[in-house]
Design a protein around this motif. Structure first.
Motif, mmCIF file in Angstrom:
data_model
loop_
_atom_site.group_PDB
_atom_site.id
_atom_site.type_symbol
_atom_site.label_atom_id
_atom_site.label_comp_id
_atom_site.label_asym_id
_atom_site.label_seq_id
_atom_site.Cartn_x
_atom_site.Cartn_y
_atom_site.Cartn_z
ATOM 1 N N LEU A 74 -6.181 8.513 5.622
ATOM 2 C CA LEU A 74 -5.511 9.514 6.032
ATOM 3 C C LEU A 74 -5.826 10.682 5.441
ATOM 4 C CD1 LEU A 74 -3.105 10.969 7.732
ATOM 5 C CD2 LEU A 74 -1.797 10.499 6.035
ATOM 6 N N VAL A 75 -5.914 10.531 4.013
ATOM 7 C CA VAL A 75 -6.491 11.748 3.282
ATOM 8 C C VAL A 75 -7.616 12.121 3.289
ATOM 9 C CG1 VAL A 75 -6.384 12.608 0.880
ATOM 10 C CG2 VAL A 75 -4.225 11.329 1.755
ATOM 11 N N VAL A 76 -8.736 11.198 3.379
ATOM 12 C CA VAL A 76 -9.972 11.225 3.710
ATOM 13 C C VAL A 76 -10.273 12.206 4.929
ATOM 14 C CG1 VAL A 76 -12.204 10.217 4.061
ATOM 15 C CG2 VAL A 76 -10.857 9.324 2.154
ATOM 16 N N VAL A 77 -9.509 11.680 6.101
ATOM 17 C CA VAL A 77 -9.780 12.365 7.389
ATOM 18 C C VAL A 77 -9.181 13.618 7.103
ATOM 19 C CG1 VAL A 77 -9.015 12.526 9.854
ATOM 20 C CG2 VAL A 77 -9.825 10.338 8.667
ATOM 21 N N VAL A 78 -7.927 14.053 6.532
ATOM 22 C CA VAL A 78 -7.352 15.329 6.472
ATOM 23 C C VAL A 78 -8.510 16.296 5.694
ATOM 24 C CG1 VAL A 78 -5.551 16.629 5.284
ATOM 25 C CG2 VAL A 78 -5.174 14.799 6.829
ATOM 26 N N ASP A 79 -9.008 15.946 4.646
ATOM 27 C CA ASP A 79 -10.000 16.379 3.781
ATOM 28 C C ASP A 79 -11.164 16.970 4.741
ATOM 29 O OD1 ASP A 79 -10.834 17.625 1.159
ATOM 30 O OD2 ASP A 79 -12.055 16.198 1.062
ATOM 31 N N ILE A 80 -11.661 16.073 5.452
ATOM 32 C CA ILE A 80 -12.476 16.460 6.280
ATOM 33 C C ILE A 80 -12.348 17.718 7.092
ATOM 34 C CG2 ILE A 80 -14.250 15.512 8.311
ATOM 35 C CD1 ILE A 80 -13.924 12.893 7.028
ATOM 36 N N VAL A 81 -11.124 17.587 7.874
ATOM 37 C CA VAL A 81 -10.658 18.713 8.662
ATOM 38 C C VAL A 81 -10.523 19.812 7.787
ATOM 39 C CG1 VAL A 81 -8.506 19.529 10.012
ATOM 40 C CG2 VAL A 81 -9.402 17.085 10.139
ATOM 41 N N CYS A 82 -10.059 19.881 6.575
ATOM 42 C CA CYS A 82 -9.746 21.089 5.786
ATOM 43 C C CYS A 82 -11.065 21.755 5.248
ATOM 44 C CB CYS A 82 -8.944 20.604 4.389
ATOM 45 S SG CYS A 82 -7.511 20.333 4.565
ATOM 46 N N ARG A 83 -12.232 21.003 5.000
ATOM 47 C CA ARG A 83 -13.486 21.637 4.728
ATOM 48 C C ARG A 83 -14.170 21.854 5.987
ATOM 49 N NH1 ARG A 83 -17.370 18.439 3.567
ATOM 50 N NH2 ARG A 83 -16.437 16.512 4.233
ATOM 51 N N THR A 84 -13.909 21.577 7.323
ATOM 52 C CA THR A 84 -14.868 21.948 8.445
ATOM 53 C C THR A 84 -14.129 22.583 9.375
ATOM 54 O OG1 THR A 84 -14.232 19.618 9.530
ATOM 55 C CG2 THR A 84 -16.317 19.692 7.954
ATOM 56 N N ALA A 85 -12.806 22.794 9.459
ATOM 57 C CA ALA A 85 -12.088 23.460 10.520
ATOM 58 C C ALA A 85 -12.356 24.763 10.511
ATOM 59 C CB ALA A 85 -10.693 23.464 10.327
ATOM 60 N N MET A 86 -12.643 25.521 9.553
ATOM 61 C CA MET A 86 -12.912 27.112 9.453
ATOM 62 C C MET A 86 -14.085 27.378 8.860
ATOM 63 S SD MET A 86 -9.212 28.402 8.446
ATOM 64 C CE MET A 86 -9.521 30.035 8.554
ATOM 65 N N ASP A 87 -14.865 28.381 9.096
ATOM 66 C CA ASP A 87 -16.437 28.673 8.731
ATOM 67 C C ASP A 87 -16.160 29.660 7.386
ATOM 68 O OD1 ASP A 87 -17.526 27.500 10.902
ATOM 69 O OD2 ASP A 87 -17.612 29.144 12.196
ATOM 70 N N THR A 88 -15.154 30.419 7.309
ATOM 71 C CA THR A 88 -15.300 31.380 6.040
ATOM 72 C C THR A 88 -14.342 30.625 5.024
ATOM 73 O OG1 THR A 88 -13.215 32.373 6.949
ATOM 74 C CG2 THR A 88 -15.409 33.118 7.924
ATOM 75 N N GLN A 89 -13.433 29.866 5.139
ATOM 76 C CA GLN A 89 -12.639 29.085 3.967
ATOM 77 C C GLN A 89 -12.303 27.843 4.295
ATOM 78 O OE1 GLN A 89 -9.486 31.702 3.243
ATOM 79 N NE2 GLN A 89 -8.443 31.219 5.266
ATOM 80 N N GLU A 90 -11.755 27.417 3.054
ATOM 81 C CA GLU A 90 -11.312 25.952 3.067
ATOM 82 C C GLU A 90 -9.718 25.849 3.056
ATOM 83 O OE1 GLU A 90 -11.045 22.708 -0.184
ATOM 84 O OE2 GLU A 90 -13.200 23.156 0.183
ATOM 85 N N LEU A 91 -9.385 25.195 3.840
ATOM 86 C CA LEU A 91 -7.817 25.045 4.011
ATOM 87 C C LEU A 91 -7.137 24.240 2.728
ATOM 88 C CD1 LEU A 91 -7.344 24.130 8.092
ATOM 89 C CD2 LEU A 91 -6.750 26.613 6.577
ATOM 90 N N PRO A 92 -6.185 24.339 2.412
ATOM 91 C CA PRO A 92 -5.531 23.450 1.500
ATOM 92 C C PRO A 92 -5.122 22.225 1.972
ATOM 93 C CG PRO A 92 -4.683 25.596 1.248
ATOM 94 C CD PRO A 92 -5.496 25.643 2.380
#
Length: 357
Positions: free
Chosen positions: A314-332
């Protein structure tokens, strides 16, 4: 006769809705390996999975790295982050399962005991007071967070033990009260942050982040998470007995007070290690045991390893989303887990209430 009925009822509850844990664990392990590969391959610079494994193999076999940026990105930046995500997720899944057995409450999580609040206070103090890079105390950010967690553990322990005994309710109340006090002090320190960048760093850390992952930071979680899992797995029978009630557990030969004391110590230290490494990541420790319990039942011999694997995935998949969901910044990370976890938990509670379980 009553004792036999209680034991049979508890055993039936542990088996309810269970699937074979072995095949499920194998599926989760394969999915986790695929997710780790994707976590290293995907990002602002995409790298083919074959090249990812080539870099990893060369590093593990001791060969000289090839010149270029791929080796730097894969080995120095993304592999430590992916592994830290897996370790933190596995640790949160395990510690959430243990805490729910410790206080006999399926809605409990390790943050209920106040340990994460202490770790957060330590880290925020390190940032605001300028100790994050090693500073006057030589702690660094992770060291300050871990020191805060251990200090909180000692304080909650002392308050919970006043008057003798080790009652779950007193433990929870002590953790909640002390945690709220520390949370208020943390908010005060946030207001004292000297500049906007400092405030942003504090808030980003409080919401959970894996962006600071390094090989050095991996060392402590890589030891603590497997050690805690093995220790808890060896006491799975005792964890099962706790769910039946103290009298029944004592009748089965379990030293309830000693087991609770050991569980509190192990879960507190592991929570401190995890929060020090990644900040406060919400809902994982609460949601993962619920989901796994619905699938494999309540027997901790099956529940603990499956929770570790599912939490890591779960956390690995969530971290992928956090890094790639937005072009300008990373989500916590904590933002995404909260957005996923709250609806999922409401669904699980509605399903349980609807079935009368």
């Amino acid at each position: 006769m009553a004792f036999t009925l209680v034991r049979r009822k508890a055993a039936a509850a542990q088996e309810r809705g269970s699937l074979p844990a072995g095949p499920l664990a194998a599926v989760l392990a394969v999915a986790l390996l695929a997710a780790l590969t994707a976590a290293v391959a995907w990002g602002s610079t995409s790298i083919p999975p074959g090249e990812v494994w080539s870099v990893v193999w060369r590093r593990l076999s001791g060969e000289a790295p090839r010149p270029g940026t791929d080796d730097l990105i894969v080995w120095q930046l993304r592999v430590p982050r992916a592994l830290l995500a897996a370790l933190v997720g596995a640790g949160l899944g395990v510690v959430g399962t243990a805490v729910q057995a410790l206080v006999r409450n399926p809605l409990a999580d390790p943050y209920l005991l106040g340990i994460s609040n202490g770790a957060s206070l330590g880290a925020v103090a390190a940032i605001v007071l300028g100790l994050g890079a090693g500073g006057a105390l030589g702690l660094g950010l992770s060291g300050a967070a871990f020191a805060g967690a251990l200090a909180t553990f000692a304080l909650v322990w002392a308050v919970a033990r006043r008057g003798g005994g080790f009652a779950p309710l007193r433990l929870v109340l002590a953790g909640v009260a002390i945690g709220q006090f520390l949370s208020g002090f943390t908010s005060y320190l946030v207001l004292q942050a000297g500049d906007e960048q400092q405030t942003h760093s504090v808030l980003f850390w409080l919401m959970g982040s894996l962006s600071g992952a390094t090989w050095e930071l991996l060392a402590l979680p890589a030891v603590a998470v497997p050690a805690a899992l093995l220790w808890l797995q060896a006491r799975a029978r005792g964890l099962n007995a706790l769910l039946m009630g103290d009298e029944t557990a004592a009748g089965l030969g379990i030293d309830v007070t000693r087991l609770r004391r050991e569980l509190f110590t192990v879960t507190s230290v592991l929570t401190g290690v995890l929060v020090a490494a990644s900040g406060a990541i919400a809902f994982v420790a609460l949601m993962v045991p619920h989901v796994c319990r619905l699938v494999v039942g309540g027997d901790h011999r099956r529940l603990l390893p499956v929770s570790a694997l599912f939490g890591a995935l779960l956390v690995v998949v969530v971290d992928i989303v956090c890094r790639t969901a937005m072009d300008t910044q990373e989500l916590p990370v904590g933002v995404v887990t909260s957005l996923l976890g709250a609806p999922a938990l409401l669904y699980l509670l509605d399903r349980r209430l609807g079935s009368g379980s």
